[in-house]
Enzyme design. Structure first.
Site, mmCIF file in Angstrom:
data_model
loop_
_atom_site.group_PDB
_atom_site.id
_atom_site.type_symbol
_atom_site.label_atom_id
_atom_site.label_comp_id
_atom_site.label_asym_id
_atom_site.label_seq_id
_atom_site.Cartn_x
_atom_site.Cartn_y
_atom_site.Cartn_z
ATOM 1 N N ASP A 504 0.965 -1.059 -0.125
ATOM 2 C CA ASP A 504 -0.161 0.011 -0.044
ATOM 3 C C ASP A 504 0.596 0.993 -0.063
ATOM 4 O OD1 ASP A 504 -1.625 0.556 3.756
ATOM 5 O OD2 ASP A 504 1.153 0.499 2.886
ATOM 6 N N GLU A 547 -6.299 2.147 -0.459
ATOM 7 C CA GLU A 547 -4.552 2.238 -1.204
ATOM 8 C C GLU A 547 -4.190 1.090 -0.519
ATOM 9 O OE1 GLU A 547 -5.280 3.870 2.047
ATOM 10 O OE2 GLU A 547 -4.227 4.060 3.702
#
Length: 626
Positions: A504, A547
């Site tokens: 991420d 994310e």
């Protein structure tokens, strides 16, 4: 839901259910009683006039008028004072009494309404699972009775509970179905009420703009009817929506408007306590903690622990206020109460908020192990809520699609019936016209075939959309998890290598805060493009969170997977992102894990997740092995 709306609108809604779904069977005319019933069906009257209407019906309906008498008995189940536990228990006992009464046996629709009444009061007692069982049974019976009004009522009230629990997929399916049924029956008042439930669901699952639009429409409709109290209550819902948008000044303005209206009307202390909670929440968002504490102290004596939902909210706000003022012992005491209350009512959204504040308090106390354990618990709760949100859009599309399909099928059935009647007439008049009828039937079959083909293609398109992340166009969480489980099982059976990379973006929240959400979306799209372009044809890259991304590497050992992950980290760190913002750069952290004795894909994911956590702890912009 605020007290104006709940005690006035919801109960009148249920009164209407009792009246509207049951045909008048009495042989004798009683126009005055029927007029009162009709007023309730059309949403006239308030909780204040409820007792008066019941008394009038009692005098107008004779003991020998069994159908009207049974309708009246069902109506008596509902009482407006839901803040009184004795009233709630009495209503449940009353419903049980009539559900088992022999004289109610010939009236299955009224029995269904009593079941709804009982289940709704059980929900108010926070016996949520039993209430949901009652709602499920009511929906099933409504379909068996083929009564569209009962179906709409049962699905609407069940949808509200689904929405409160955070199950937006089921909530939207119920509420949108109810909305179509109300509109088809031209029940404008109740379609407007149900519209409020849909708006609330939109607000809860993160679409406050649409929620405000629907609430404003609903408020204007009530103002036109002269229902000032209900319209004022909707201001609270609009305030909640502004909170979701981060426009806390506007939210505070709405909540204060409702609070001051309650003061002018000298409402009950419990009602004012709920309004005070709403004001305090907005003040806390604006970091006006001392003002918020004044409202919270005002509300605290009037909200008991058995009022689980409100009690949980009160303690969350108190915990936040005491945390803001560094009174950590008091903050911890209240956050524990909030956590227990929301867990008991199965309110995952509230439990998530309580866990977040609890982790902050433990961090301030430097109790790192407890803070870490709380963060893990928060992560699991967030994952469960995220899974529900993932399905909400699909549920909304499916609900609308099914409703449109139902209407189209009804039209087709009517057309088919008309053609059959025409065929019979033509056959009697002239046998030679039978050829024309057969040709017409053939044309209809072709049209139906084309229509079904179109619907099949549309369904395939919807299925593809349900498996794709709308922003990055990568496979979404559900899609890549299913693929990962298949690849894991295949590799385990064939004794081949299989690795995954979980990564991420570092400090992604700062990207959104500083550059804005549009820039954040562009970063996610860039990460998706870069990672997908670096993988082999047989590998898969998917977006599984905000994310967070997952890469599946077939026939790849751990060492090679680590090399790929490190190359990905380096490539992204060196990528020129001047088109997003001059001089802007982004880095990622990655965790790598390979199949090695795990029994299932979930365990492999857990190892990769732990490795990602270690990469974050190691300073980010690096790779760790699990």
């Amino acid at each position: 839901m605020n007290l104006f709306y709940k005690t006035i609108v919801v109960l009148i809604f249920c009164f209407s259910c009792t009246m509207g779904s049951f045909p008048l069977l009495a042989a004798s005319d009683n126009p005055k009683a029927d007029e009162i019933f009709e007023k309730i069906i059309n949403g006239h009257g308030t909780s204040d006039s409820h007792s008066q209407m019941l008394s009038e019906l009692e005098t107008l309906i004779s003991r020998s008028d069994t159908p009207r008498r049974m309708r009246l008995n069902a109506l008596k189940c509902w009482e407006p004072d839901i803040s009184n536990n004795q009233v709630i228990n009495a209503a449940i006992a009353y419903a049980d009494q009539w559900l088992q009464h022999d004289s109610m046996a010939p009236y299955p629709k009224l029995k269904l309404e009593l079941l709804l009444c009982k289940s709704w009061y059980l929900e108010q007692k926070n016996e949520v699972e039993i209430a949901m069982q009652g709602y499920n049974q009511a929906v099933k019976q409504a379909y068996a009775l083929e009564d569209n009004r009962l179906i709409a009522d049962a699905r609407s009230i069940r949808g509200e509970l689904f929405s409160f629990q955070g199950n937006f997929s089921a909530a939207l399916e119920d509420l949108i179905t109810a909305q179509h049924l109300y509109e088809n029956q031209e029940l404008s008042y109740w379609s407007n009420y149900n519209l409020g439930s849909i708006a609330t669901s939109y607000r809860r699952f993160g679409d406050p703009q649409n929620a405000i639009r629907y609430f404003e429409q609903q408020k204007q409709a009530h103002l036109k009817r002269g229902e000032i109290d209900i319209a004022t209550g909707i201001e609270t819902e609009i305030g909640f929506s502004y909170e979701e948008l981060g426009e806390y000044e506007k939210a505070l303005e709405k909540h204060l408007k409702v609070y001051r209206a309650g003061e002018q009307k000298k409402l009950a202390e419990f009602d004012m306590a709920i309004f005070a909670l709403n004001v305090a929440a907005a003040l806390l968002r604006l970091e006006r903690t001392q003002e918020a504490l004044q409202y919270l102290q005002q509300a605290k004596p009037h909200i008991a622990s058995d009022q689980i939902g409100f009690y949980g909210e009160l303690n969350i706000y108190l915990a936040q206020a005491y945390l803001n003022t560094s009174k950590l012992e008091l903050a911890f005491k209240h956050v524990v109460l909030a956590e227990k209350s929301h867990r008991k009512s199965k309110n995952q959204r509230g439990e998530e908020r309580a866990l977040f504040i609890k982790s902050q308090i433990l961090g301030e106390n430097q109790d790192w192990q407890a803070a870490y354990d709380t963060q893990r618990q928060l992560f699991e709760t967030h994952k469960a809520l995220d899974a529900k949100q993932e399905s909400r859009r699909t549920a909304e599309i499916r609900g609308r699609f099914n409703s449109d399909k139902m209407e189209q099928e009804n039209l087709q059935l009517l057309e088919y019936k008309r053609l059959k009647e025409q065929e019979h007439i033509i056959t009697q008049q002239n046998k030679y016209l039978q050829v024309a009828v057969l040709l017409l039937a053939l044309v209809i079959i072709i049209i139906l075939g084309l229509y079904l083909l179109k619907q099949f293609r549309r369904t395939r398109t919807l299925e593809a959309l349900a498996l794709t992340d709308h922003l990055t166009q990568l496979p979404n969480r559900r899609h890549i998890y299913v693929r990962g489980e298949k690849e894991f099982a295949k590799s385990k059976a064939n004794h081949t290598d299989f690795s995954i990379i979980l990564f991420d973006a570092d400090h992604f929240k700062k990207v959104n805060d500083i550059l804005g959400h549009d820039a954040g979306d562009n970063v996610l799209v860039k990460l998706a493009q870069l990672s997908a372009s670096m993988m082999r044809k047989g590998d898969m890259v998917g977006r599984i969170g905000g994310e967070e991304f997952l890469i599946l590497l077939r026939e790849t050992p751990l060492n090679q997977a680590q090399i790929i992950a490190e190359r990905l980290v380096t490539t992204i760190a060196n990528e020129n992102l001047d088109d997003i913002d001059p001089g802007f750069r982004v880095t990622i952290s990655a965790g790598v894990a390979a199949i090695d004795g795990q029994t299932n894909f979930k365990e492999l994911m857990s190892r990769a997740d732990q490795a990602l956590y270690e990469a974050k702890e190691a300073g980010r912009n690096c790779v760790k092995r699990g």
